[in-house]
Write a protein that holds these residues in place. Structure first.
Motif, PDB file in Angstrom:
ATOM      1  N   PHE A  48      -1.119   4.733  -8.181  1.00  0.00           N
ATOM      2  CA  PHE A  48      -0.096   5.443  -7.618  1.00  0.00           C
ATOM      3  C   PHE A  48       0.344   4.687  -6.184  1.00  0.00           C
ATOM      4  CE2 PHE A  48       1.198   8.831  -4.320  1.00  0.00           C
ATOM      5  CZ  PHE A  48       2.416   9.093  -4.599  1.00  0.00           C
ATOM      6  N   LEU A  49      -0.776   4.516  -5.280  1.00  0.00           N
ATOM      7  CA  LEU A  49      -0.250   3.945  -4.034  1.00  0.00           C
ATOM      8  C   LEU A  49       0.050   2.598  -4.153  1.00  0.00           C
ATOM      9  CD1 LEU A  49      -3.668   5.244  -1.997  1.00  0.00           C
ATOM     10  CD2 LEU A  49      -1.137   6.158  -1.972  1.00  0.00           C
ATOM     11  N   ARG A  50      -0.266   1.730  -4.908  1.00  0.00           N
ATOM     12  CA  ARG A  50       0.106   0.386  -4.939  1.00  0.00           C
ATOM     13  C   ARG A  50       1.598   0.301  -5.197  1.00  0.00           C
ATOM     14  NH1 ARG A  50      -3.128  -3.031  -9.357  1.00  0.00           N
ATOM     15  NH2 ARG A  50      -1.557  -4.569  -8.767  1.00  0.00           N
ATOM     16  N   GLU A  51       2.061   0.933  -6.088  1.00  0.00           N
ATOM     17  CA  GLU A  51       3.403   0.955  -6.557  1.00  0.00           C
ATOM     18  C   GLU A  51       4.294   1.408  -5.228  1.00  0.00           C
ATOM     19  OE1 GLU A  51       6.740   2.616  -9.832  1.00  0.00           O
ATOM     20  OE2 GLU A  51       4.593   2.931 -10.126  1.00  0.00           O
ATOM     21  N   ASN A  52       3.781   2.647  -4.880  1.00  0.00           N
ATOM     22  CA  ASN A  52       4.814   3.101  -3.532  1.00  0.00           C
ATOM     23  C   ASN A  52       4.588   2.683  -2.384  1.00  0.00           C
ATOM     24  OD1 ASN A  52       6.293   5.313  -5.489  1.00  0.00           O
ATOM     25  ND2 ASN A  52       4.090   6.007  -5.747  1.00  0.00           N
ATOM     26  N   LEU A  53       3.685   2.018  -2.027  1.00  0.00           N
ATOM     27  CA  LEU A  53       3.379   1.318  -0.833  1.00  0.00           C
ATOM     28  C   LEU A  53       4.205   0.114  -0.865  1.00  0.00           C
ATOM     29  CD1 LEU A  53      -0.523   1.873  -0.144  1.00  0.00           C
ATOM     30  CD2 LEU A  53       1.531   3.066   1.075  1.00  0.00           C
ATOM     31  N   VAL A  54       4.245  -0.628  -1.845  1.00  0.00           N
ATOM     32  CA  VAL A  54       5.272  -1.639  -1.856  1.00  0.00           C
ATOM     33  C   VAL A  54       6.716  -1.183  -1.739  1.00  0.00           C
ATOM     34  CG1 VAL A  54       6.194  -3.446  -3.323  1.00  0.00           C
ATOM     35  CG2 VAL A  54       3.811  -3.338  -3.437  1.00  0.00           C
ATOM     36  N   ARG A  55       6.942   0.086  -2.451  1.00  0.00           N
ATOM     37  CA  ARG A  55       8.568   0.624  -2.104  1.00  0.00           C
ATOM     38  C   ARG A  55       8.645   0.691  -0.405  1.00  0.00           C
ATOM     39  NH1 ARG A  55      11.276   2.468  -6.343  1.00  0.00           N
ATOM     40  NH2 ARG A  55       9.847   2.342  -8.593  1.00  0.00           N
ATOM     41  N   ILE A  56       7.590   1.463   0.050  1.00  0.00           N
ATOM     42  CA  ILE A  56       7.664   1.573   1.701  1.00  0.00           C
ATOM     43  C   ILE A  56       8.086   0.309   2.279  1.00  0.00           C
ATOM     44  CG2 ILE A  56       6.565   2.396   3.911  1.00  0.00           C
ATOM     45  CD1 ILE A  56       5.118   4.422   2.102  1.00  0.00           C
ATOM     46  N   TYR A  57       7.249  -0.858   1.940  1.00  0.00           N
ATOM     47  CA  TYR A  57       7.674  -2.029   2.588  1.00  0.00           C
ATOM     48  C   TYR A  57       8.916  -2.710   2.279  1.00  0.00           C
ATOM     49  CZ  TYR A  57       6.736  -6.976   3.904  1.00  0.00           C
ATOM     50  OH  TYR A  57       6.555  -8.183   4.401  1.00  0.00           O
ATOM     51  N   ALA A  58       9.431  -2.267   1.266  1.00  0.00           N
ATOM     52  CA  ALA A  58      10.928  -2.730   0.734  1.00  0.00           C
ATOM     53  C   ALA A  58      11.804  -1.776   1.968  1.00  0.00           C
ATOM     54  CB  ALA A  58      11.046  -2.453  -0.799  1.00  0.00           C
ATOM     55  N   ASP A  96       1.328  -9.609   5.097  1.00  0.00           N
ATOM     56  CA  ASP A  96       2.189  -8.794   5.933  1.00  0.00           C
ATOM     57  C   ASP A  96       1.325  -7.392   6.221  1.00  0.00           C
ATOM     58  OD1 ASP A  96       3.837  -8.161   8.131  1.00  0.00           O
ATOM     59  OD2 ASP A  96       5.658  -8.228   7.197  1.00  0.00           O
ATOM     60  N   HIS A  97       1.647  -6.784   7.378  1.00  0.00           N
ATOM     61  CA  HIS A  97       1.024  -5.466   7.470  1.00  0.00           C
ATOM     62  C   HIS A  97       2.162  -4.436   7.983  1.00  0.00           C
ATOM     63  CE1 HIS A  97      -2.336  -8.123   8.238  1.00  0.00           C
ATOM     64  NE2 HIS A  97      -2.923  -7.068   7.474  1.00  0.00           N
ATOM     65  N   TYR A  98       1.853  -3.180   7.718  1.00  0.00           N
ATOM     66  CA  TYR A  98       2.619  -1.964   8.358  1.00  0.00           C
ATOM     67  C   TYR A  98       1.840  -0.989   8.399  1.00  0.00           C
ATOM     68  CZ  TYR A  98       3.823   0.130   3.902  1.00  0.00           C
ATOM     69  OH  TYR A  98       3.569   0.603   2.492  1.00  0.00           O
ATOM     70  N   TYR A  99       2.133   0.173   9.004  1.00  0.00           N
ATOM     71  CA  TYR A  99       1.088   1.174   9.637  1.00  0.00           C
ATOM     72  C   TYR A  99       1.672   2.503   8.980  1.00  0.00           C
ATOM     73  CZ  TYR A  99      -1.067  -2.214  12.113  1.00  0.00           C
ATOM     74  OH  TYR A  99      -1.368  -3.641  12.697  1.00  0.00           O
ATOM     75  N   ILE A 100       0.793   3.166   8.618  1.00  0.00           N
ATOM     76  CA  ILE A 100       1.017   4.694   8.088  1.00  0.00           C
ATOM     77  C   ILE A 100       0.386   5.778   9.021  1.00  0.00           C
ATOM     78  CG2 ILE A 100       1.298   6.530   6.405  1.00  0.00           C
ATOM     79  CD1 ILE A 100       1.886   4.503   4.343  1.00  0.00           C
ATOM     80  N   ILE A 141       0.372  -6.129   2.608  1.00  0.00           N
ATOM     81  CA  ILE A 141       1.206  -6.419   1.540  1.00  0.00           C
ATOM     82  C   ILE A 141       1.068  -8.031   1.384  1.00  0.00           C
ATOM     83  CG2 ILE A 141       3.292  -6.586   0.740  1.00  0.00           C
ATOM     84  CD1 ILE A 141       2.534  -3.653   0.849  1.00  0.00           C
ATOM     85  N   VAL A 142       0.618  -8.328   0.317  1.00  0.00           N
ATOM     86  CA  VAL A 142       0.590  -9.942  -0.029  1.00  0.00           C
ATOM     87  C   VAL A 142       1.567 -10.265  -1.061  1.00  0.00           C
ATOM     88  CG1 VAL A 142      -1.025  -9.590  -2.189  1.00  0.00           C
ATOM     89  CG2 VAL A 142      -1.181 -11.704  -0.612  1.00  0.00           C
ATOM     90  N   ASN A 143       2.046 -11.704  -0.744  1.00  0.00           N
ATOM     91  CA  ASN A 143       2.825 -12.225  -1.706  1.00  0.00           C
ATOM     92  C   ASN A 143       1.923 -12.715  -2.749  1.00  0.00           C
ATOM     93  OD1 ASN A 143       4.446 -14.545  -2.831  1.00  0.00           O
ATOM     94  ND2 ASN A 143       6.046 -14.025  -1.651  1.00  0.00           N
ATOM     95  N   LYS A 144       2.231 -12.425  -4.049  1.00  0.00           N
ATOM     96  CA  LYS A 144       1.198 -12.991  -5.136  1.00  0.00           C
ATOM     97  C   LYS A 144       1.490 -14.428  -5.280  1.00  0.00           C
ATOM     98  CE  LYS A 144       2.348  -9.614  -7.780  1.00  0.00           C
ATOM     99  NZ  LYS A 144       2.549  -8.790  -9.131  1.00  0.00           N
TER     100      LYS A 144
END
Length: 368
Positions: free
Chosen positions: A81-91, A134-138, A125-128
């Motif tokens: 759940f977190l993997r998918e949605n944390l990428v959404r937040i990065y977007a 890159d990083h961000y904070y919650i 967040i990593v580019n595969k």
């Protein structure tokens, strides 16, 4: 303004921030402001979601030393759940929610910092395709921090990217060399231009004081190095805004007073005279004045909301009113403030009023 040299000699080691600052909730007025200016968005993950980790492992730096961060782990269902949605937040942070670029992105790691008021989670967040990251904070949405981020965005040379969603705050990573690491690994480097670095510390010191942004110890700011013609330029950027107009001691809003920053203060003392310091302080106040005037309606809206908010304790407000009044030899002016927001408004007027009077003349010259 104050004598920078005189204050260097004092090096007030009693200037230490409060050990634990309370989290002040974002009230309705501030929430409406955030909605109006596009800061409040719907997010698929909240701070509370990230708190459901199962265990942590201490993180060490490249040299094997302990840090304040721990790597957190989740059970498989939570992790997916977190993997998918944390990428959404990065977007949302980087491409206004455009998910067409997200297929090659993944969450490499989630870290938790137990130190500090906001107790942030750091998302890597990593580019595969190429392993670039890159990083961000919650974090917990704290009104003090939101006001600090907005004032930094409007008054400093730095633009701030952040979003809120109810009790959750998302912040873009601010790149740079942490001040404490810069002191240990870069300050004595033969390529470091100490004169330009001293100039930038004076300007950073001035920005913090004008905005009443506190607790700028060396690990709460970063140093950016930019190659320039035949040399380099420096910019010091605040990365922690928890102590926006919360403390009662005036010296806590002047980075020059912190023991951790003594190496920066020493190079100011060695390489700048009082006339040069006054020049750089005036330069910074002039640029802050231009920014204030260009965003005057938004600034007024923010300060009016801040003036009606309670983001400190009564005894701290009284102390800061008294100390600012003594500093500027104008106690009656500051004594009228009933909240920290009102005090920030008066501080801006007190420190920038001479420059504000010159703005119409400067604008006329530019128009000519």
């Amino acid at each position: 303004m104050n004598s920078f040299f005189g204050n260097i000699a004092l090096a007030d080691q009693m200037s230490r921030p409060s050990q634990k600052k309370p989290i002040f909730p974002v009230d309705d007025a501030l929430r409406k402001y955030l909605v109006k200016y596009g800061r409040e968005v719907n997010l698929p993950v909240t701070y509370r979601d990230l708190q459901r980790f199962t265990y942590t492992v201490p993180l060490k730096d490249k040299k094997g030393n302990d840090t304040s961060w721990e790597k957190v782990s989740y059970d498989m269902r939570e992790w997916e759940f977190l993997r998918e949605n944390l990428v959404r937040i990065y977007a949302i942070l980087k491409t206004e929610g455009d998910m067409s670029f997200s297929k090659h992105l993944d969450v490499a790691r989630i870290d938790f910092c137990y130190f500090g008021n906001s107790q942030p989670f750091r998302i890597r967040i990593v580019n595969k395709f190429n392993d670039n990251y890159d990083h961000y904070y919650i974090k917990q949405a704290d009104a003090s921090r939101v006001y600090g981020l907005e004032l930094e965005h409007l008054l400093s040379p730095n633009r701030m990217t952040y979003f809120t969603n109810n009790a959750t705050l998302i912040e873009e990573h601010i790149p740079g060399i942490p001040g404490d690491i810069f002191i240990n690994e870069y300050l004595n480097n033969s390529n470091t231009n100490l004169i330009r670095l001293a100039k930038e510390f004076v300007k950073f010191n001035e920005r913090c004081f004008v905005q009443l942004l506190g607790d700028m110890r060396s690990y709460n700011f970063v140093v950016n190095i930019t190659p320039d013609i035949e040399d380099v330029q420096y910019r010091i950027r605040a990365i922690d805004f928890d102590q926006q107009s919360y403390e009662g001691r005036k010296n806590l809003y002047l980075p020059q007073f912190f023991k951790d920053n003594r190496p920066f203060v020493d190079i100011v003392q060695k390489h700048l005279d009082q006339s040069s310091i006054a020049q750089y302080q005036t330069e910074e106040r002039t640029m802050m004045t231009f920014r204030l005037v260009s965003a005057r309606y938004r600034m007024k809206e923010l300060l009016d909301i801040m003036s009606g908010d309670q983001i400190s304790k009564p005894e701290k407000l009284e102390q800061l009113k008294r100390e600012l009044g003594e500093h500027f030899q104008n106690p009656a002016y500051f004594s009228k403030s009933k909240t920290m927001g009102q005090l920030v408004k008066r501080q801006l007027k007190q420190t920038l009023q001479k420059n504000l009077l010159l703005v119409p003349k400067m604008k006329n010259r530019q128009d000519d």
